[in-house]
Enzyme design. Structure first.
Site, PDB file in Angstrom:
ATOM      1  N   CYS A 182      53.343  -6.213 -32.066  1.00 53.89           N
ATOM      2  CA  CYS A 182      54.723  -6.653 -32.216  1.00 53.89           C
ATOM      3  C   CYS A 182      55.636  -5.757 -31.380  1.00 53.89           C
ATOM      4  O   CYS A 182      55.668  -4.544 -31.587  1.00 53.89           O
ATOM      5  CB  CYS A 182      55.152  -6.596 -33.675  1.00 53.89           C
ATOM      6  SG  CYS A 182      56.851  -7.146 -33.882  1.00 53.89           S
ATOM      7  N   ASN A 246      51.047 -12.366 -28.260  1.00 48.85           N
ATOM      8  CA  ASN A 246      52.321 -12.167 -28.936  1.00 48.85           C
ATOM      9  C   ASN A 246      53.462 -12.343 -27.929  1.00 48.85           C
ATOM     10  O   ASN A 246      53.231 -12.775 -26.802  1.00 48.85           O
ATOM     11  CB  ASN A 246      52.339 -10.762 -29.551  1.00 48.85           C
ATOM     12  CG  ASN A 246      53.106 -10.732 -30.859  1.00 48.85           C
ATOM     13  OD1 ASN A 246      54.196 -11.313 -30.960  1.00 48.85           O
ATOM     14  ND2 ASN A 246      52.559 -10.073 -31.865  1.00 48.85           N
ATOM     15  N   GLY A 296      54.137 -20.386 -25.304  1.00 46.81           N
ATOM     16  CA  GLY A 296      54.704 -21.449 -24.482  1.00 46.81           C
ATOM     17  C   GLY A 296      54.044 -22.811 -24.624  1.00 46.81           C
ATOM     18  O   GLY A 296      54.280 -23.701 -23.802  1.00 46.81           O
ATOM     19  N   TYR A 317      55.177 -21.697 -31.771  1.00 52.80           N
ATOM     20  CA  TYR A 317      56.344 -21.451 -32.596  1.00 52.80           C
ATOM     21  C   TYR A 317      57.570 -22.025 -31.863  1.00 52.80           C
ATOM     22  O   TYR A 317      58.192 -22.996 -32.313  1.00 52.80           O
ATOM     23  CB  TYR A 317      56.497 -19.947 -32.856  1.00 52.80           C
ATOM     24  CG  TYR A 317      57.626 -19.554 -33.792  1.00 52.80           C
ATOM     25  CD1 TYR A 317      58.807 -20.273 -33.847  1.00 52.80           C
ATOM     26  CD2 TYR A 317      57.505 -18.454 -34.630  1.00 52.80           C
ATOM     27  CE1 TYR A 317      59.835 -19.910 -34.706  1.00 52.80           C
ATOM     28  CE2 TYR A 317      58.529 -18.081 -35.496  1.00 52.80           C
ATOM     29  CZ  TYR A 317      59.693 -18.817 -35.517  1.00 52.80           C
ATOM     30  OH  TYR A 317      60.706 -18.453 -36.365  1.00 52.80           O
ATOM     31  N   THR A 318      57.873 -21.474 -30.682  1.00 49.73           N
ATOM     32  CA  THR A 318      59.089 -21.873 -29.969  1.00 49.73           C
ATOM     33  C   THR A 318      59.075 -23.365 -29.601  1.00 49.73           C
ATOM     34  O   THR A 318      60.101 -24.047 -29.709  1.00 49.73           O
ATOM     35  CB  THR A 318      59.256 -20.994 -28.713  1.00 49.73           C
ATOM     36  OG1 THR A 318      59.126 -19.624 -29.119  1.00 49.73           O
ATOM     37  CG2 THR A 318      60.608 -21.201 -28.066  1.00 49.73           C
TER      38      THR A 318
HETATM   39  C1  LIG Z   1      61.205 -15.585 -34.597  1.00 45.48           C
HETATM   40  C2  LIG Z   1      59.786 -15.188 -34.321  1.00 45.48           C
HETATM   41  C3  LIG Z   1      59.129 -14.397 -35.237  1.00 45.48           C
HETATM   42  C4  LIG Z   1      57.812 -14.019 -34.989  1.00 45.48           C
HETATM   43  N1  LIG Z   1      57.171 -13.249 -35.918  1.00 45.48           N
HETATM   44  C5  LIG Z   1      55.875 -12.909 -35.711  1.00 45.48           C
HETATM   45  C6  LIG Z   1      55.170 -12.175 -36.682  1.00 45.48           C
HETATM   46  O1  LIG Z   1      55.695 -11.839 -37.754  1.00 45.48           O
HETATM   47  N2  LIG Z   1      53.878 -11.829 -36.402  1.00 45.48           N
HETATM   48  C7  LIG Z   1      53.241 -12.199 -35.250  1.00 45.48           C
HETATM   49  O2  LIG Z   1      52.073 -11.882 -35.055  1.00 45.48           O
HETATM   50  N3  LIG Z   1      53.890 -12.937 -34.321  1.00 45.48           N
HETATM   51  C8  LIG Z   1      55.180 -13.296 -34.524  1.00 45.48           C
HETATM   52  N4  LIG Z   1      55.832 -14.041 -33.581  1.00 45.48           N
HETATM   53  C9  LIG Z   1      55.128 -14.379 -32.326  1.00 45.48           C
HETATM   54  C10 LIG Z   1      54.508 -15.778 -32.365  1.00 45.48           C
HETATM   55  O3  LIG Z   1      53.504 -15.854 -33.334  1.00 45.48           O
HETATM   56  C11 LIG Z   1      53.898 -16.129 -30.977  1.00 45.48           C
HETATM   57  O4  LIG Z   1      52.871 -15.213 -30.691  1.00 45.48           O
HETATM   58  C12 LIG Z   1      54.924 -16.090 -29.866  1.00 45.48           C
HETATM   59  O5  LIG Z   1      56.168 -16.563 -30.296  1.00 45.48           O
HETATM   60  C13 LIG Z   1      54.487 -16.913 -28.652  1.00 45.48           C
HETATM   61  O6  LIG Z   1      54.355 -18.268 -29.006  1.00 45.48           O
HETATM   62  P1  LIG Z   1      55.469 -19.387 -28.689  1.00 45.48           P
HETATM   63  O7  LIG Z   1      55.796 -19.256 -27.224  1.00 45.48           O
HETATM   64  O8  LIG Z   1      54.824 -20.667 -29.037  1.00 45.48           O
HETATM   65  O9  LIG Z   1      56.631 -19.078 -29.547  1.00 45.48           O
HETATM   66  C14 LIG Z   1      57.153 -14.433 -33.798  1.00 45.48           C
HETATM   67  C15 LIG Z   1      57.827 -15.254 -32.898  1.00 45.48           C
HETATM   68  C16 LIG Z   1      59.128 -15.639 -33.129  1.00 45.48           C
HETATM   69  C17 LIG Z   1      59.823 -16.522 -32.140  1.00 45.48           C
END
Ligand SMILES: Cc1cc2nc3c(=O)[nH]c(=O)nc-3n(C[C@H](O)[C@H](O)[C@H](O)COP(=O)(O)O)c2cc1C
Length: 356
Positions: A182, A246, A296, A317-318
């Site tokens: 993180c 991450n 992504g 997530y995003t």
């Molecule tokens: C608001 C937010 C909170 C997140 N919290 C965590 C978390 O608590 N633990 C973790 O391993 N990853 C966390 N992530 C990372 C996501 O799990 C992921 O690895 C990262 O956002 C890339 O994926 P995406 O591009 O689909 O968002 C978080 C991401 C966002 C946007």
């Protein structure tokens, strides 16, 4: 025009975390009664045998999961199942409740289809999460549990943090992820140093009588040698897989004014970098270490790219924030078409097929 494309401009007028909380409250309400849950499933679930993935001693109905951080406290796992996702990774869960960083701490970068967050491991702590999993029941699809340390813990205390959360929550988990990547929690010591990692895995292994699959989540900003060193340690301990990746501290090529905010970058700009990390690991391990690809993913094409690069499962997530409740269905329908186009009988057949 979808309903979400009408709702999104309104939601995006709210501060990002307020909109997120509102969305989660809506999902929590929707999952609380059988008729609403069933209605969601009828609209959003999409089943196809080619999408099923057998991994970690369980069957994933499809390879598209919700990444850690969206449902930190296991509040909406059943709604996410009804929305057609193939699994969810709850957490990061810490031993005790923690408020995280001051607000605002979540920012949209609309021009870049991205977000920056510096939530800082806010969460209700393992006891609340455990009792919620007991009262709500675990969902009908695989559940990952992402575990972390308290922000205040030193190197020694961190090991005990991981042990305690593992002990409490692994009985509910189809797999557990140790999160040492993180970018927005205090870094008093190097969480990803080989010595520290060895100590974590030794401790968790001694605790893991039930043989719950154990994975590690890595960041996208490490140089290749560090990624491969970590993979060596993962193999030394015979762990079950890796979650890549991450969020990133990079701000390369971004346009939105919010690129100035500090924290972890997620979404579209992370896509290629995380796919590169997946490819590096898959090539190094000859495809023998299961990879959960994240970063992504927002469309069938971006999910497929990660699968061809070696990911057995993907998460997002995003992309869910930008694309809305039909995201999983759209990706899964598109994946089936891409598999058919390229002559693969299943997702499992396509994993790593894009490697040399
Ligand atoms: C608001 C937010 C909170 C997140 N919290 C965590 C978390 O608590 N633990 C973790 O391993 N990853 C966390 N992530 C990372 C996501 O799990 C992921 O690895 C990262 O956002 C890339 O994926 P995406 O591009 O689909 O968002 C978080 C991401 C966002 C946007």
């Amino acid at each position: 025009m979808t309903l979400y494309s009408r709702v999104r401009p309104l939601a995006f007028k709210l501060p990002a975390e307020t909109a997120h909380d509102l969305g989660k409250r809506t999902l929590r309400t929707a999952q609380s009664t059988w008729p609403t849950r069933t209605a969601l499933s009828a609209v959003y679930q999409y089943e196809h045998p080619a999408l099923e993935v057998d991994l970690f001693d369980t069957t994933f109905p499809n390879p598209v999961g919700v990444a850690a951080g969206f449902d930190k406290n296991a509040e909406v796992t059943h709604a996410l199942e009804a929305l057609g996702f193939g699994f969810v990774e709850i957490g990061t869960v810490t031993p005790y409740p923690q408020s995280g960083n001051d607000r605002p701490r979540l920012f949209r970068l609309q021009e870049d289809e991205a977000m920056v967050n510096r939530m800082g491991f806010n969460g209700q702590g393992m006891e609340r999460v455990k009792s919620r999993l007991e009262t709500d029941g675990t969902p009908g699809f695989p559940l990952g549990v992402n575990i972390g340390k308290m922000n205040s813990s030193n190197e020694r205390e961190a090991i005990e943090d991981y042990r305690r959360v593992f002990d409490r929550l692994s009985p509910f988990a189809d797999y557990v992820v140790v999160n040492v990547s993180c970018p927005n929690t205090p870094d008093e010591f190097d969480e990803a140093s080989p010595d520290h990692l060895r100590e974590i895995f030794e401790t968790l292994e001694a605790e893991n009588d039930a043989d719950v699959p154990m994975l590690v989540k890595i960041g996208p900003d490490e140089p290749e040698e560090s990624v491969l060193d970590l993979v060596d340690i993962i193999q030394e301990f015979d762990l079950d897989g890796i979650v890549a990746t991450n969020t990133s501290t990079s701000r390369e090529g971004l346009e939105s004014p919010n690129r100035e905010e500090w924290g972890g970058l997620s979404g579209n700009p992370l896509q290629d970098r995380s796919t590169d990390v997946i490819r590096t690991i898959a090539e190094y391990t000859d495809g023998n270490l299961p990879i959960v690809g994240v970063g992504g993913v927002d469309s069938p094409g971006s999910a497929y790219e990660k699968i061809l690069a070696g990911a057995s499962l993907v998460q997002l997530y995003t992309g869910f924030v930008y694309e809305g409740p039909a995201t999983a269905k759209r990706i899964n329908q598109g994946l089936v078409q891409l598999l058919e186009r390229d002559g693969f009988a299943s997702v499992e057949d396509a994993v790593g097929a894009g490697l040399d």
